[in-house]
Design a protein around this motif. Sequence first.
Motif, mmCIF file in Angstrom:
data_model
loop_
_atom_site.group_PDB
_atom_site.id
_atom_site.type_symbol
_atom_site.label_atom_id
_atom_site.label_comp_id
_atom_site.label_asym_id
_atom_site.label_seq_id
_atom_site.Cartn_x
_atom_site.Cartn_y
_atom_site.Cartn_z
ATOM 1 N N LEU A 53 0.819 -1.212 0.000
ATOM 2 C CA LEU A 53 0.000 0.000 0.000
ATOM 3 C C LEU A 53 0.852 1.261 0.000
ATOM 4 C CD1 LEU A 53 -2.720 -1.304 2.455
ATOM 5 C CD2 LEU A 53 -3.077 -0.726 0.032
ATOM 6 N N VAL A 54 1.958 1.247 0.754
ATOM 7 C CA VAL A 54 2.816 2.430 0.805
ATOM 8 C C VAL A 54 3.452 2.674 -0.574
ATOM 9 C CG1 VAL A 54 4.927 3.413 1.802
ATOM 10 C CG2 VAL A 54 3.248 2.293 3.283
ATOM 11 N N ARG A 56 2.122 1.937 -3.373
ATOM 12 C CA ARG A 56 1.051 2.463 -4.221
ATOM 13 C C ARG A 56 0.791 3.936 -3.893
ATOM 14 N NH1 ARG A 56 -1.530 3.502 -8.631
ATOM 15 N NH2 ARG A 56 -3.592 4.312 -8.180
ATOM 16 N N ILE A 57 0.824 4.270 -2.615
ATOM 17 C CA ILE A 57 0.605 5.666 -2.207
ATOM 18 C C ILE A 57 1.748 6.539 -2.732
ATOM 19 C CG2 ILE A 57 0.535 7.185 -0.170
ATOM 20 C CD1 ILE A 57 -1.065 4.867 1.228
ATOM 21 N N GLN A 60 1.067 7.157 -6.293
ATOM 22 C CA GLN A 60 0.020 8.167 -6.472
ATOM 23 C C GLN A 60 0.590 9.569 -6.326
ATOM 24 O OE1 GLN A 60 -2.727 6.334 -3.508
ATOM 25 N NE2 GLN A 60 -4.302 6.585 -5.078
ATOM 26 N N TYR A 73 0.691 10.951 2.292
ATOM 27 C CA TYR A 73 1.384 11.141 1.008
ATOM 28 C C TYR A 73 2.738 11.830 1.218
ATOM 29 C CZ TYR A 73 -3.261 9.858 -0.555
ATOM 30 O OH TYR A 73 -4.443 9.191 -0.712
ATOM 31 N N ALA A 76 5.098 9.143 2.354
ATOM 32 C CA ALA A 76 5.393 8.201 1.272
ATOM 33 C C ALA A 76 6.327 8.838 0.249
ATOM 34 C CB ALA A 76 4.098 7.736 0.605
ATOM 35 N N ALA A 105 -6.373 6.868 3.068
ATOM 36 C CA ALA A 105 -5.473 6.713 1.916
ATOM 37 C C ALA A 105 -5.399 5.262 1.460
ATOM 38 C CB ALA A 105 -4.080 7.233 2.271
ATOM 39 N N VAL A 106 -5.361 4.360 2.426
ATOM 40 C CA VAL A 106 -5.261 2.930 2.131
ATOM 41 C C VAL A 106 -6.511 2.454 1.384
ATOM 42 C CG1 VAL A 106 -5.554 0.731 3.359
ATOM 43 C CG2 VAL A 106 -3.597 2.218 3.892
ATOM 44 N N ALA A 109 -6.416 3.766 -2.148
ATOM 45 C CA ALA A 109 -5.185 3.515 -2.919
ATOM 46 C C ALA A 109 -5.433 2.677 -4.170
ATOM 47 C CB ALA A 109 -4.138 2.831 -2.030
#
Lengths: 298, 298
Positions: A53-54, A56-57, A60, A73, A76, A105-106, A109
């Motif tokens: 997930l991190v 992916r963040i 983003q 964000y 990250a 955020a998760v 995501a």
Amino acid sequence: MLELWADGAAKSALVEFAARAVDSVAPEERVAVFDNDGTLWCEKPAYIQLDFLVRRIAEQVARDPALATEQPYTAAASGDLGWFGDAVTKHYDGDDSDLKLLAKAVLSANATITTEEHAARVNAFFADAKHPTLGRPYTACGYAPMIELLRYLESFGFTNYIVSGGGRDFMRPVTTSMYGVPPERVIGSSVGLIFQNGELLTTAQPEFLNDGPVKPVRIWARVGRRPIFAAGNSNGDIEMLQYTAAGSGPSLALLVHHDDAEREFAYDAGAESALQHVEKAGWTRASMRDDWKTVFSD
Amino acid sequence: MLELWADGAAKSALVEFAARAVDSVAPEERVAVFDNDGTLWCEKPAYIQLDFLVRRIAEQVARDPALATEQPYTAAASGDLGWFGDAVTKHYDGDDSDLKLLAKAVLSANATITTEEHAARVNAFFADAKHPTLGRPYTACGYAPMIELLRYLESFGFTNYIVSGGGRDFMRPVTTSMYGVPPERVIGSSVGLIFQNGELLTTAQPEFLNDGPVKPVRIWARVGRRPIFAAGNSNGDIEMLQYTAAGSGPSLALLVHHDDAEREFAYDAGAESALQHVEKAGWTRASMRDDWKTVFSD
């Protein structure tokens, strides 16, 4: 069989339980449930899914730098992974503010993509992500004695399910190859899906957080039978183990104890209450240090 | 095989599809989903589950006559089954008032008992309840050609699931004996459950109404694969059939058409839109009158 298990109380309990089950439980009722994080695969220094997930963040925020003004964000973007751990620590100290930002955020995501696209993202992650301290691919971070136990129970006619607080659709792409457990037997946390033009799309809406008392409820929803074997490692597994142990026939509730700082990690945090149940409720404790001849396969 | 199916377009489509699936689809992806009411068993003059629920509501009012001042308890106490049908008719005419009363009573009819006690109530119902006009036990109201089709698909390596708007835990006690489909492969509507003292208790809170666009979502949640075969009979099955037909490989979407007033019932109500999809989307129509040599087994 169970050659990766050292002789001792845990191994004896497993062997005796399997024999009793075969003697007195119909094959279709030989249902075994396994937690995943900390029970089948490594959950330290952070949940494997958190790494997914991190990343992916971070992706983003790389695409949309304006996001970097807000957490998570900011963290990250700057590679400040400590922020993520601190968010959880602050939660335990009674301050939910960062965890709420993280949860939001998760959830978003991987929103608004098809289930197939989601599976492709998961596969891309596992194709090259490595454990930060063990150095091995995450797909090689499954505990070899537990994978042996899955095969052992199958050899006695058991059907194995994974029942995890981790994401259902995060686990599914790898559970067949890692554990021999197919997608239809993976029970996990989920976001809501919507049906559109023949496809299922992910949303940012939470559906189930498959932890604690939710675990037995989702087991019934998915299986329609009470398990006779359950393995877990933390307080979030207590109710699943209680549900299993409360059945009228033979049952075994196994708690994996992380007491092996040398080969894996040693920690009781998050498992204190579960460990007390071992004594109080007659559950079986599996010491990683003493009961497992090896932790990972090589 | 398929000896209860008359030669014709439907039977040919089934035979050709099974051959294509075996040629080009991996065994684990050969997933077939079947609606239940009107697809596997008779749904007229009323859903079988409604009979179960009305009997239970009558039992509640017999024990507590004070309930009889309110609907649907008044109707159940006086045996006025017409009220229940009228509640649905009024709903289609835009008046939800009676349906809301009915839904509330239905949700609480079997609340606060264990899942085992619920199964016992369902078993007691099926042990002696008979279809009001066909005279046969409800457990003999399954459509013989569809049960033959379940076995036919299994013989080609398919795994069958039931995906019904009916109650998950109302169907489970009889699906193994009637259809050869075990509880873990029954997807249906549900109430929330709570975990207490080692047991799961029913609540009066709705969880899923497994109809329309909810069906493909629950299929993914439970199976984690897109089906390649789907059978339904009503508008509530459209999305499940669309989801199946939108896959990239071979697929078959089958719509059972109730056009046999002599041997079962003839009605298009509630299936008008689904029937239009047969033409528009290339689905396969199974005419009960023309494609089935027999409807029920004797």
